[in-house]
Design a protein around this motif. Structure first.
Motif, PDB file in Angstrom:
ATOM      1  N   MET A  89       0.612  -1.236  -0.052  1.00 12.48           N
ATOM      2  CA  MET A  89      -0.016  -0.026  -0.135  1.00 12.48           C
ATOM      3  C   MET A  89       0.762   1.403  -0.117  1.00 12.48           C
ATOM      4  O   MET A  89       0.392   2.304  -0.407  1.00 12.48           O
ATOM      5  CB  MET A  89      -0.926  -0.116   1.078  1.00 12.48           C
ATOM      6  CG  MET A  89      -1.978  -1.115   1.078  1.00 12.48           C
ATOM      7  SD  MET A  89      -3.088  -1.184   2.546  1.00 12.48           S
ATOM      8  CE  MET A  89      -3.567   0.342   2.511  1.00 12.48           C
ATOM      9  N   ASP A  90       1.790   1.297   0.438  1.00 11.70           N
ATOM     10  CA  ASP A  90       2.729   2.512   0.649  1.00 11.70           C
ATOM     11  C   ASP A  90       3.891   2.530  -0.478  1.00 11.70           C
ATOM     12  O   ASP A  90       4.598   3.460  -0.529  1.00 11.70           O
ATOM     13  CB  ASP A  90       3.586   2.495   1.853  1.00 11.70           C
ATOM     14  CG  ASP A  90       2.659   2.546   3.274  1.00 11.70           C
ATOM     15  OD1 ASP A  90       1.682   3.459   2.993  1.00 11.70           O
ATOM     16  OD2 ASP A  90       3.110   1.991   4.111  1.00 11.70           O
TER      17      ASP A  90
ATOM     18  N   ARG B 288     -10.303   0.709  -4.220  1.00 10.70           N
ATOM     19  CA  ARG B 288     -10.462  -0.224  -3.216  1.00 10.70           C
ATOM     20  C   ARG B 288     -11.541  -1.144  -3.424  1.00 10.70           C
ATOM     21  O   ARG B 288     -12.355  -0.952  -4.146  1.00 10.70           O
ATOM     22  CB  ARG B 288     -10.781   0.714  -2.135  1.00 10.70           C
ATOM     23  CG  ARG B 288      -9.726   1.524  -1.596  1.00 10.70           C
ATOM     24  CD  ARG B 288     -10.078   2.589  -0.515  1.00 10.70           C
ATOM     25  NE  ARG B 288      -8.803   3.804  -0.134  1.00 10.70           N
ATOM     26  CZ  ARG B 288      -7.830   3.237   0.529  1.00 10.70           C
ATOM     27  NH1 ARG B 288      -7.945   2.265   1.179  1.00 10.70           N
ATOM     28  NH2 ARG B 288      -6.912   4.262   0.791  1.00 10.70           N
TER      29      ARG B 288
ATOM     30  N   ASP C 298      -2.104  -5.761   1.482  1.00 10.13           N
ATOM     31  CA  ASP C 298      -1.723  -5.161   2.846  1.00 10.13           C
ATOM     32  C   ASP C 298      -0.573  -6.097   3.587  1.00 10.13           C
ATOM     33  O   ASP C 298      -0.301  -6.870   2.779  1.00 10.13           O
ATOM     34  CB  ASP C 298      -2.947  -5.134   3.783  1.00 10.13           C
ATOM     35  CG  ASP C 298      -3.509  -6.658   4.158  1.00 10.13           C
ATOM     36  OD1 ASP C 298      -2.770  -7.656   3.997  1.00 10.13           O
ATOM     37  OD2 ASP C 298      -4.636  -6.761   4.827  1.00 10.13           O
TER      38      ASP C 298
ATOM     39  N   HIS D  18      -1.891   3.313  -1.825  1.00 12.27           N
ATOM     40  CA  HIS D  18      -3.183   3.640  -1.374  1.00 12.27           C
ATOM     41  C   HIS D  18      -4.118   4.744  -1.406  1.00 12.27           C
ATOM     42  O   HIS D  18      -5.071   4.809  -1.455  1.00 12.27           O
ATOM     43  CB  HIS D  18      -3.194   3.391   0.154  1.00 12.27           C
ATOM     44  CG  HIS D  18      -2.307   4.184   0.886  1.00 12.27           C
ATOM     45  ND1 HIS D  18      -2.855   5.485   1.435  1.00 12.27           N
ATOM     46  CD2 HIS D  18      -1.113   4.267   1.087  1.00 12.27           C
ATOM     47  CE1 HIS D  18      -2.001   6.339   1.846  1.00 12.27           C
ATOM     48  NE2 HIS D  18      -0.971   5.706   1.873  1.00 12.27           N
TER      49      HIS D  18
END
Length: 135
Positions: free
Chosen positions: A16-17, A84, A39, A79
């Motif tokens: 996500m980063d 999503r 995740d 993210h």
């Protein structure tokens, strides 16, 4: 025929980063159109498409008219730009259900997950065409 019969099994995922320049490089190097985002438990939480990158990254990067705000577009993380809660399917999903998803929802890929939500494959509309049989 089921999802497991046509899915691409070796799927590269990003966390996500991960920043947009790295994501762009992965997509371009591997000629992907979709990249699952996972995740810390490696469960799918989103998806990024090449079109998402086109919308997010300034077209003025590396041009004479580049401004600081254009460079700032590169600082976004996965993210921040991912779709999503993507529609996912299981390996046992039938072709008719897969086709139905592509017809009902404006998507161009379906991540295939196990019972815990880990990505085990991915199917794009191109995979459907490659495996289509015409009578």
């Amino acid at each position: 025929m089921k999802a497991q019969d046509i899915m691409t099994k070796e799927v590269i995922c990003v966390d996500m980063d991960k920043r947009l320049p790295e994501i762009k490089q992965i997509i371009e190097t591997n000629a992907f159109h979709h990249l699952p985002v996972v995740d810390e438990d490696r469960k799918i939480v989103g998806i990024i498409s090449d079109r998402d990158l086109l919308r997010q990254i300034s077209p003025f990067i590396d041009h004479a008219s580049e401004q600081p705000r254009d460079v700032d577009t590169l600082n976004r993380a996965a993210h921040q730009v991912m779709t999503r809660q993507p529609v996912t399917i299981k390996a046992e999903t039938s072709m008719s259900e897969i086709i139905s998803w592509f017809q009902r929802v404006d998507i161009s890929c379906l991540p295939v997950t196990d019972e815990e939500g880990h990505v085990i494959g991915i199917i794009s509309w191109r995979d459907l065409i490659l495996h289509a049989t015409f009578n």
